[in-house]
Design a protein around this motif. Structure first.
Motif: not given
Length: 134
Positions: A49-52, A15-24, A6-13
């Motif tokens: 991997q893309k977020l990393k 190590d970035i905020p969920t808001t950053t993922i939404r922005y991306y 989920t977005i929160s699990q991805l953010a935790k994995a």
């Protein structure tokens, strides 16, 4: 098997905020790969991997626009060294300018500190006084 986040699990994995993922997502750097039965966004290992990769690229000075170019060229293919070279040169030029600016700041601060050593501790600070002067 590809793990689903989920977005929160991805953010935790990542190590970035969920808001950053939404922005991306809004700027097209990442997209959910699926939806759950409850209509939650789901992401896979590729997204992680893309977020990393994005974090690593930003840590060495690449902008998000640069990251878009680093992820794929106009044709959607992995960019070649030749196409990435200009980005690297641009970032290196930025770093050189920032270093020059920081060296100037360092000289100014060292000079101000030397003046502080020559003044009485109870005197008005010349640095603060100078900052107040237009």
């Amino acid at each position: 098997m590809n793990k689903r986040f989920t977005i929160s699990q991805l953010a935790k994995a990542a190590d970035i905020p969920t808001t950053t993922i939404r922005y991306y997502e809004r700027i097209g750097l990442i997209q959910p790969e699926d939806r759950s039965a409850g209509n939650y966004r789901l992401y896979g290992d590729e997204s992680l991997q893309k977020l990393k990769f994005i974090k690593s690229a930003q840590s060495i000075g690449f902008t998000l626009e640069d990251v878009k170019a680093l992820l794929s060229d106009e044709s959607g293919e992995t960019p070649t060294c030749g196409s990435v070279q200009e980005l690297i040169e641009d970032r290196l030029e930025d770093v050189e300018k920032r270093l020059k600016d920081l060296q100037h700041v360092r000289r100014v601060l060292k000079s101000a500190l030397e003046k502080c050593f020559t003044q009485k501790k109870t005197d008005c600070c010349h640095v603060v006084e100078r900052l107040h002067t237009p």
